[in-house]
Design an enzyme around this catalytic site. Structure first.
Site, PDB file in Angstrom:
ATOM      1  N   GLY A  33       0.819  -1.203   0.000  1.00 26.47           N
ATOM      2  CA  GLY A  33       0.000   0.000   0.000  1.00 26.47           C
ATOM      3  C   GLY A  33       0.849   1.247   0.000  1.00 26.47           C
ATOM      4  O   GLY A  33       2.038   1.191  -0.294  1.00 26.47           O
ATOM      5  N   ASN A  34       0.253   2.380   0.308  1.00 22.70           N
ATOM      6  CA  ASN A  34       1.009   3.632   0.374  1.00 22.70           C
ATOM      7  C   ASN A  34       0.487   4.504   1.510  1.00 22.70           C
ATOM      8  O   ASN A  34      -0.487   4.152   2.174  1.00 22.70           O
ATOM      9  CB  ASN A  34       0.975   4.355  -0.975  1.00 22.70           C
ATOM     10  CG  ASN A  34      -0.421   4.760  -1.368  1.00 22.70           C
ATOM     11  OD1 ASN A  34      -1.081   5.529  -0.693  1.00 22.70           O
ATOM     12  ND2 ASN A  34      -0.894   4.197  -2.488  1.00 22.70           N
ATOM     13  N   HIS A  35       1.155   5.642   1.725  1.00 18.39           N
ATOM     14  CA  HIS A  35       0.873   6.484   2.894  1.00 18.39           C
ATOM     15  C   HIS A  35      -0.229   7.505   2.677  1.00 18.39           C
ATOM     16  O   HIS A  35      -0.377   8.411   3.480  1.00 18.39           O
ATOM     17  CB  HIS A  35       2.144   7.221   3.325  1.00 18.39           C
ATOM     18  CG  HIS A  35       3.156   6.329   3.960  1.00 18.39           C
ATOM     19  ND1 HIS A  35       2.914   5.668   5.143  1.00 18.39           N
ATOM     20  CD2 HIS A  35       4.406   5.975   3.584  1.00 18.39           C
ATOM     21  CE1 HIS A  35       3.974   4.955   5.464  1.00 18.39           C
ATOM     22  NE2 HIS A  35       4.901   5.116   4.521  1.00 18.39           N
ATOM     23  N   SER A  36      -0.989   7.399   1.613  1.00 16.55           N
ATOM     24  CA  SER A  36      -2.041   8.390   1.381  1.00 16.55           C
ATOM     25  C   SER A  36      -3.014   8.421   2.556  1.00 16.55           C
ATOM     26  O   SER A  36      -3.473   7.379   3.027  1.00 16.55           O
ATOM     27  CB  SER A  36      -2.805   8.047   0.100  1.00 16.55           C
ATOM     28  OG  SER A  36      -3.896   8.925  -0.035  1.00 16.55           O
ATOM     29  N   ALA A 102      -4.156   8.089  -4.467  1.00 18.78           N
ATOM     30  CA  ALA A 102      -2.792   7.609  -4.701  1.00 18.78           C
ATOM     31  C   ALA A 102      -2.904   6.144  -5.129  1.00 18.78           C
ATOM     32  O   ALA A 102      -3.130   5.249  -4.313  1.00 18.78           O
ATOM     33  CB  ALA A 102      -1.953   7.736  -3.439  1.00 18.78           C
TER      34      ALA A 102
END
Ligand code: CTP
Ligand code: CA
Length: 228
Positions: A33-36, A102
């Site tokens: 995943g990502n930090h959005s 994102a």
């Protein structure tokens, strides 16, 4: 605060907003995943509601944000491909799409059916490219207005301009995510708005709520101009 007031800028318009990050499973219990945080997209959804729009919020993972009051609907999605299916299904008769999400560029090519066991000292996961949701919308754009985001760490204007053209957008919100007070996590952002005629609007650091109101106002102006 003036900007957060109710207005009729998008009265009767159907708007899709995407927000948050996507998650790509690698096995039944893990994902990439990502930090959005989803803050920018949720702020835009709220601003669009305030502007009188019928808003579909397509949300990936977020920092537990409150759902804005007054949405037409909220659709929660996991992977990039889930997000694409949700966006595509509302695209044809919508008027404006704002893609603040994102989106994961790659997914595991072969997600494991069972939990991956810890064996070797290294683990290699082959990744396959995801579809570019916004590019696809740009390809089959008819009356819609498309607004994209670009998160960059270098050459913000140059890369942003390329994305604006390649994806057939009406506006691109470019931000330098390496700058202090900008990017995924915080409550503020620093953006430059890019337009197809080569003009740009450089904005100061401001609250995401305030930036959201400006983005909605600029999108509404583009739509008004198209119809005039
Ligand atoms: N986007 C999308 N589908 C993807 C990747 C990105 O719809 N598979 C959208 C994002 O929501 C954003 C815009 O395209 O509005 C730009 O995303 P960004 O990650 O900055 O650009 P990419 O085209 O993915 O290029 P790169 O990551 O290589 O800079
Ligand atoms: Ca990307």
């Amino acid at each position: 605060e003036l900007l957060a007031c109710r207005n009729d800028l998008l009265k009767g318009k159907k708007v899709i907003v995407t927000a948050g990050g996507t998650r790509e499973p690698i096995d039944p219990v893990r994902f990439i995943g990502n930090h959005s945080s989803g803050r920018m997209g949720f702020a835009i959804a709220k601003a669009a509601v305030m502007a009188g729009a019928e808003v579909t919020l397509v949300a990936g993972t977020t920092d537990n944000l409150k759902t804005p009051v007054g949405l037409a609907r909220r659709i929660d999605v996991g992977s990039t491909r889930d997000m694409k299916a949700a966006v595509d299904s509302y695209y044809d008769d919508c008027d404006l799409v704002i893609k603040a999400a994102a989106v994961a560029d790659y997914r595991s090519a072969h997600p494991a059916e069972n939990k991956i066991k810890k064996n070797d000292d290294t683990l290699t996961i082959e990744m396959a490219k995801n579809p570019d949701i916004l590019y696809g919308l740009g390809q089959r754009k008819t009356h819609q207005t498309l607004v994209g985001f670009a998160a960059e760490t270098t050459n913000v204007i140059e890369y942003g301009t390329k994305k604006l053209k390649k994806k057939n957008l009406d506006m691109l919100v470019a931000n330098d995510v390496s700058a202090e007070g900008a990017g995924f996590k915080g409550t503020t952002n620093i953006a430059t708005l890019l337009f197809p005629d080569g003009s740009m609007e450089k904005l100061e650091k401001m609250d995401k709520d305030e930036l959201a109101a400006i983005i909605v106002a600029r999108a509404a102006a583009i739509m008004a101009k198209k119809n005039s």
